[in-house]
Design a protein around this motif. Structure first.
Motif, PDB file in Angstrom:
ATOM      1  N   MET A 129      66.311  48.924  45.597  1.00 41.48           N
ATOM      2  CA  MET A 129      66.042  49.656  44.364  1.00 41.48           C
ATOM      3  C   MET A 129      67.254  49.517  43.439  1.00 41.48           C
ATOM      4  SD  MET A 129      65.103  53.727  44.185  1.00 41.48           S
ATOM      5  CE  MET A 129      66.500  54.220  45.234  1.00 41.48           C
ATOM      6  N   MET A 130      67.079  48.866  42.290  1.00 45.73           N
ATOM      7  CA  MET A 130      68.189  48.626  41.377  1.00 45.73           C
ATOM      8  C   MET A 130      68.303  49.753  40.353  1.00 45.73           C
ATOM      9  SD  MET A 130      70.758  47.008  40.318  1.00 45.73           S
ATOM     10  CE  MET A 130      71.692  46.332  38.948  1.00 45.73           C
ATOM     11  N   THR A 131      69.534  50.149  40.055  1.00 45.53           N
ATOM     12  CA  THR A 131      69.778  51.180  39.053  1.00 45.53           C
ATOM     13  C   THR A 131      69.647  50.583  37.654  1.00 45.53           C
ATOM     14  OG1 THR A 131      71.300  52.347  40.519  1.00 45.53           O
ATOM     15  CG2 THR A 131      71.446  52.842  38.166  1.00 45.53           C
ATOM     16  N   VAL A 132      68.749  51.147  36.868  1.00 42.48           N
ATOM     17  CA  VAL A 132      68.558  50.734  35.480  1.00 42.48           C
ATOM     18  C   VAL A 132      68.668  51.971  34.597  1.00 42.48           C
ATOM     19  CG1 VAL A 132      66.966  49.702  33.813  1.00 42.48           C
ATOM     20  CG2 VAL A 132      67.062  48.809  36.153  1.00 42.48           C
ATOM     21  N   PHE A 133      69.543  51.921  33.610  1.00 40.50           N
ATOM     22  CA  PHE A 133      69.703  53.056  32.711  1.00 40.50           C
ATOM     23  C   PHE A 133      68.598  53.036  31.660  1.00 40.50           C
ATOM     24  CE2 PHE A 133      74.165  52.093  34.047  1.00 40.50           C
ATOM     25  CZ  PHE A 133      74.319  53.210  34.845  1.00 40.50           C
ATOM     26  N   ALA A 134      67.956  54.176  31.463  1.00 41.76           N
ATOM     27  CA  ALA A 134      66.911  54.294  30.447  1.00 41.76           C
ATOM     28  C   ALA A 134      67.507  54.025  29.067  1.00 41.76           C
ATOM     29  CB  ALA A 134      66.291  55.683  30.503  1.00 41.76           C
ATOM     30  N   PRO A 135      66.684  53.605  28.101  1.00 37.90           N
ATOM     31  CA  PRO A 135      67.191  53.281  26.759  1.00 37.90           C
ATOM     32  C   PRO A 135      68.063  54.372  26.141  1.00 37.90           C
ATOM     33  CG  PRO A 135      64.953  52.513  26.957  1.00 37.90           C
ATOM     34  CD  PRO A 135      65.250  53.258  28.227  1.00 37.90           C
ATOM     35  N   THR A 136      67.703  55.631  26.299  1.00 36.80           N
ATOM     36  CA  THR A 136      68.517  56.688  25.700  1.00 36.80           C
ATOM     37  C   THR A 136      69.882  56.804  26.363  1.00 36.80           C
ATOM     38  OG1 THR A 136      67.487  58.361  27.130  1.00 36.80           O
ATOM     39  CG2 THR A 136      66.537  58.058  24.923  1.00 36.80           C
ATOM     40  N   MET A 137      69.938  56.496  27.667  1.00 36.40           N
ATOM     41  CA  MET A 137      71.224  56.567  28.358  1.00 36.40           C
ATOM     42  C   MET A 137      72.115  55.394  27.960  1.00 36.40           C
ATOM     43  SD  MET A 137      71.937  57.505  32.323  1.00 36.40           S
ATOM     44  CE  MET A 137      73.593  57.878  32.900  1.00 36.40           C
ATOM     45  N   VAL A 138      71.516  54.227  27.737  1.00 40.40           N
ATOM     46  CA  VAL A 138      72.279  53.096  27.221  1.00 40.40           C
ATOM     47  C   VAL A 138      72.859  53.460  25.857  1.00 40.40           C
ATOM     48  CG1 VAL A 138      72.184  50.693  26.471  1.00 40.40           C
ATOM     49  CG2 VAL A 138      70.872  51.420  28.475  1.00 40.40           C
ATOM     50  N   ALA A 139      72.036  54.086  25.021  1.00 35.50           N
ATOM     51  CA  ALA A 139      72.487  54.494  23.687  1.00 35.50           C
ATOM     52  C   ALA A 139      73.638  55.497  23.779  1.00 35.50           C
ATOM     53  CB  ALA A 139      71.323  55.087  22.898  1.00 35.50           C
ATOM     54  N   ARG A 140      73.532  56.392  24.731  1.00 37.85           N
ATOM     55  CA  ARG A 140      74.608  57.374  24.912  1.00 37.85           C
ATOM     56  C   ARG A 140      75.918  56.685  25.283  1.00 37.85           C
ATOM     57  NH1 ARG A 140      74.266  62.735  28.840  1.00 37.85           N
ATOM     58  NH2 ARG A 140      76.414  63.420  28.597  1.00 37.85           N
ATOM     59  N   LYS A 141      75.839  55.704  26.171  1.00 41.93           N
ATOM     60  CA  LYS A 141      77.047  55.004  26.597  1.00 41.93           C
ATOM     61  C   LYS A 141      77.610  54.116  25.483  1.00 41.93           C
ATOM     62  CE  LYS A 141      75.700  54.956  31.497  1.00 41.93           C
ATOM     63  NZ  LYS A 141      76.912  55.493  32.133  1.00 41.93           N
ATOM     64  N   LEU A 142      76.741  53.561  24.647  1.00 42.71           N
ATOM     65  CA  LEU A 142      77.187  52.721  23.539  1.00 42.71           C
ATOM     66  C   LEU A 142      77.948  53.507  22.480  1.00 42.71           C
ATOM     67  CD1 LEU A 142      73.988  50.537  22.976  1.00 42.71           C
ATOM     68  CD2 LEU A 142      76.225  49.678  23.684  1.00 42.71           C
ATOM     69  N   SER A 143      77.687  54.798  22.425  1.00 43.82           N
ATOM     70  CA  SER A 143      78.218  55.609  21.328  1.00 43.82           C
ATOM     71  C   SER A 143      79.244  56.643  21.776  1.00 43.82           C
ATOM     72  CB  SER A 143      77.068  56.330  20.618  1.00 43.82           C
ATOM     73  OG  SER A 143      76.369  57.179  21.530  1.00 43.82           O
ATOM     74  N   GLY A 144      79.759  56.506  22.991  1.00 46.87           N
ATOM     75  CA  GLY A 144      80.736  57.487  23.445  1.00 46.87           C
ATOM     76  C   GLY A 144      80.188  58.896  23.467  1.00 46.87           C
ATOM     77  N   ASP A 145      78.950  59.023  23.925  1.00 45.87           N
ATOM     78  CA  ASP A 145      78.254  60.314  24.038  1.00 45.87           C
ATOM     79  C   ASP A 145      77.880  60.930  22.694  1.00 45.87           C
ATOM     80  OD1 ASP A 145      78.334  60.102  26.754  1.00 45.87           O
ATOM     81  OD2 ASP A 145      79.904  61.592  27.072  1.00 45.87           O
ATOM     82  N   GLN A 146      77.899  60.144  21.609  1.00 42.88           N
ATOM     83  CA  GLN A 146      77.514  60.677  20.297  1.00 42.88           C
ATOM     84  C   GLN A 146      76.025  60.507  20.007  1.00 42.88           C
ATOM     85  OE1 GLN A 146      79.500  62.426  18.029  1.00 42.88           O
ATOM     86  NE2 GLN A 146      80.709  62.462  19.915  1.00 42.88           N
ATOM     87  N   PHE A 147      75.300  59.849  20.916  1.00 47.71           N
ATOM     88  CA  PHE A 147      73.888  59.561  20.680  1.00 47.71           C
ATOM     89  C   PHE A 147      73.087  60.807  20.326  1.00 47.71           C
ATOM     90  CE2 PHE A 147      69.705  59.781  22.820  1.00 47.71           C
ATOM     91  CZ  PHE A 147      68.981  58.998  21.939  1.00 47.71           C
ATOM     92  N   VAL A 148      73.247  61.874  21.095  1.00 46.39           N
ATOM     93  CA  VAL A 148      72.451  63.080  20.866  1.00 46.39           C
ATOM     94  C   VAL A 148      72.743  63.663  19.488  1.00 46.39           C
ATOM     95  CG1 VAL A 148      71.986  65.424  21.639  1.00 46.39           C
ATOM     96  CG2 VAL A 148      72.198  63.595  23.321  1.00 46.39           C
TER      97      VAL A 148
END
Length: 230
Positions: A129-148
């Motif tokens: 089972m491979m770990t895949v981050f959902a699109p919103t979690m990728v967005a969160r990581k791309l933005s230094g937690d500023q996504f929300v």
């Protein structure tokens, strides 16, 4: 019926029996090198056999190809990860226009596919089972937690367009992991916790962004696990 087939049948509810067990951990001292990570995964599986083998890549594998610069170590409290963003590509709400399409079969994403392939070649008795981050979690990581925070801004079309791009890349990556030998996907979602959102409605709106992604990959994998935490 061999162990592999029995496990899949149990997950799907086709047979009943003993509860399945999957033991997993992060490898913060080794997960930046794929070959080291493969060996750690194999060694733990041999020492603590699991019915389902969950793969644990480094937590920033999904941001490098989009343009983030990562560094070893993390300042996050109580974090078990090995990396953090030294430089995030998204700093302001207008920076989402920088998120362009990438090839998930190449670069840092491609290394993770190789990780899946190498483990699946050596572990054949248990589903992987491979770990895949959902699109919103990728967005969160791309933005230094500023996504929300950016998501809460009205009419943020740049972010919504970026999410479409991230979703497309993540779907292609998930499919490639399945082609490389993974039977299932461990989908991590971390964006709708009480710390980051102001209301249940906001939380539901954020989680809804992942619906199409989850539906598509769920139809293609033998099984999926939705890991929703925070």
């Amino acid at each position: 019926m061999n162990n592999y087939d029995a496990t899949i049948a149990t997950i799907k509810g086709e047979v009943t029996g003993e509860a399945l067990i999957s033991l997993w951990r992060h490898y913060p001292d080794y997960d930046l090198d794929i070959d080291d990570l493969v060996e750690c995964t194999i060694q733990d599986y041999q020492k603590y056999p699991s019915d389902v083998v969950k793969l644990s890549p480094n937590g920033r594998y999904c941001v490098v190809d989009f343009g983030c610069e990562i560094t070893k170590g993390t300042t996050e409290p109580k974090s078990s990860g090995s990396t953090s963003c030294k430089q995030c590509i998204v700093k302001t709400s207008k920076d989402w226009v920088k998120i362009g399409e990438i090839d998930p079969l190449d670069g840092h994403y491609g290394e993770q596919i190789d990780f899946v392939r190498k483990v699946s070649n050596r572990i054949t008795a248990s589903p992987i089972m491979m770990t895949v981050f959902a699109p919103t979690m990728v967005a969160r990581k791309l933005s230094g937690d500023q996504f929300v925070n950016h998501f809460q801004e009205s009419q943020n079309q740049e972010l919504l367009e970026a999410l479409k791009t991230i979703e497309k890349v993540t779907i292609e990556f998930a499919r490639a992991c399945l082609d490389a030998g993974a039977s299932g996907l461990f989908i991590a979602i971390q964006e709708a916790d009480k710390v980051n959102v102001n209301s249940k409605i906001e939380a539901e709106s954020i989680l809804k962004c992942n619906e199409q992604f989850i539906r598509i990959v769920d139809n293609q994998a033998d099984f999926t696990v939705n890991h929703i935490h925070g």
